[in-house]
Design a protein around this motif. Sequence first.
Motif, short mmCIF file in Angstrom:
data_model
loop_
_atom_site.label_atom_id
_atom_site.label_comp_id
_atom_site.label_asym_id
_atom_site.label_seq_id
_atom_site.Cartn_x
_atom_site.Cartn_y
_atom_site.Cartn_z
N PHE A 128 41.34 41.52 32.61
CA PHE A 128 41.27 41.13 34.04
C PHE A 128 41.22 42.40 33.81
N PHE A 129 41.72 43.26 33.41
CA PHE A 129 42.24 44.66 33.09
C PHE A 129 40.96 45.67 33.43
N ILE A 130 40.09 44.89 32.27
CA ILE A 130 38.34 46.13 32.49
C ILE A 130 37.27 44.50 33.51
N LEU A 131 37.28 44.06 34.49
CA LEU A 131 36.66 43.58 35.01
C LEU A 131 37.25 44.18 36.64
N GLY A 132 38.82 44.06 36.38
CA GLY A 132 39.03 45.50 37.07
C GLY A 132 38.94 46.51 37.94
N VAL A 133 38.98 47.34 36.48
CA VAL A 133 37.80 48.72 36.77
C VAL A 133 36.90 48.70 37.12
N PHE A 134 35.81 47.68 36.57
CA PHE A 134 34.56 47.63 37.27
C PHE A 134 34.54 47.55 38.19
N THR A 135 35.44 46.42 38.97
CA THR A 135 35.35 45.94 40.65
C THR A 135 35.49 47.57 41.54
N LEU A 136 36.64 47.99 40.86
CA LEU A 136 37.23 49.06 41.85
C LEU A 136 35.94 50.53 41.62
N TYR A 137 35.34 50.54 40.55
CA TYR A 137 34.18 51.25 41.16
C TYR A 137 33.29 50.70 41.70
N GLN A 138 33.10 49.60 41.90
CA GLN A 138 31.67 49.07 43.03
C GLN A 138 32.17 49.48 43.55
N VAL A 139 33.50 49.24 44.74
CA VAL A 139 34.19 49.05 45.79
C VAL A 139 34.11 50.37 46.34
N LEU A 140 34.64 51.57 44.80
CA LEU A 140 34.45 53.23 45.94
C LEU A 140 32.88 53.45 45.71
N ILE B 158 29.39 52.04 27.68
CA ILE B 158 28.13 50.76 27.63
C ILE B 158 27.90 50.51 29.08
N PHE B 159 29.03 50.88 29.76
CA PHE B 159 28.74 50.53 31.87
C PHE B 159 27.36 51.87 32.15
N CYS B 160 28.71 53.09 31.85
CA CYS B 160 27.33 54.01 31.65
C CYS B 160 25.97 54.50 31.02
N ALA B 161 25.89 53.72 30.09
CA ALA B 161 24.70 53.92 28.81
C ALA B 161 23.04 52.87 30.17
N TYR B 162 24.06 51.54 29.38
CA TYR B 162 23.22 50.57 30.03
C TYR B 162 23.40 50.18 31.58
N TYR C 247 29.71 39.22 33.78
CA TYR C 247 30.31 39.94 35.20
C TYR C 247 29.42 41.03 36.00
N VAL C 248 28.90 41.54 35.25
CA VAL C 248 28.34 43.19 36.32
C VAL C 248 26.28 42.04 37.11
N ASN C 249 26.07 41.16 36.23
CA ASN C 249 24.92 40.56 36.03
C ASN C 249 25.13 39.54 37.72
N MET C 250 26.66 38.68 38.18
CA MET C 250 26.81 38.01 38.89
C MET C 250 26.91 38.72 39.58
#
Length: 375
Positions: A16-28, A86-90, A193-196
């Motif tokens: 949940f922490f990891i998914l939250g971090v990337f959700t926050l990135y998308q929102v910001l 991985i998030f940045c590179a891929y 998650y990212v593809n969704m």
Amino acid sequence: MTWHVWQVAPFVTSIFFILGVFTLYQVLYDWLKSIFHYKNIKVNDDQLRDVFGILYMLIFIFGMQATIVGKSISWEFMNFQIIGLIFCAYFLNIKIPYRYFIPIILVYMIFNSSIGYWESWCHAWTLIMSYESFNHIRRMSEGNYRFARYMMVGVTYGGLMWFFVMVKFNLTLATFYEEWFYLIIFEFLLYSYVNMVRRDSKMKMHLLEFANHDALTKAENYAAYTNEIQYEFEACQQNKLHLSMMMFDIDHFKHVNDTYGHLAGDKVLQHVADVAQTIIDANDPKVKFYRTGGEEFNVVFPGYDLESTKDIVDEIFMALNHLPIDINGKKIYISISMGVSSLSAKDIQPNDLYSRVDGNLYHSKNNGRTQITAF
């Protein structure tokens, strides 16, 4: 949030922490992009995504590591850091040249007090290679094996990085396999998650595109026009800027429909819109083009007074008048009439400008057509 308090395993909270971090990135990122667009600041969305993505992940990685730097457990957040990489590179597909990557690695090793360990150097080199590999497979063509390639790179390089950590910190094989397994699960979840999120984002973009664009000509529609003209009108009032508008329609368009059929009329509208949009794009992308009625089109000129619109107005007028269009092997020629005006100090709402431009258009139509009326 711990096992003792919530009776939830740390692995679950990590997900949940990891998914939250990337959700926050998308929102910001979406918030930042909307600010730039709202203020009409010229910025490339891809470049903004790259710069913000790198800064966000560096803050994320250094911020987490700062809490355990110099301790015997300074390896505990490594899976989070690998996932950030991985998030940045891929997924963001950010290409980082070696001349930038190497100083970042050196600063991190100094910050983490690990520059004197050969294992850290091997780990750093593996990290750079994994980043390049993720970049490479991301740029490969779409296909059935895309997920397999992603997992193969993630599992291989993730295992290598955890091997060097195991050697450096004298971790047990059980810990090594456990952390490696967790990383594999995180990589799988991140991909899903990212593809969704992206599918959802694309669907929203398609809906927005449909809501704001005319299906036939692909020009922006009346709904988009009303939003834009309201924004531009308010900006002009606040900052004392110029604003002009041009309106044109196709002369005797009903005759085209009645003589050649509605499919022929649709083809005429599409061709007219394509020509007008091409001219506008070649001159000034800030100028906006709309289909606001059946055969009626509007062009909004932010920052233009009446005189400065003349070049674009004349070019569109000359290009569309006597424009040949092939209809079932037969060429027909169209003409247009135009009305142009600029915002006046007496205008108290956007429709005041619209009415004046509309009046100028009808002056052209009632006085012989195929002409421009501007005042």
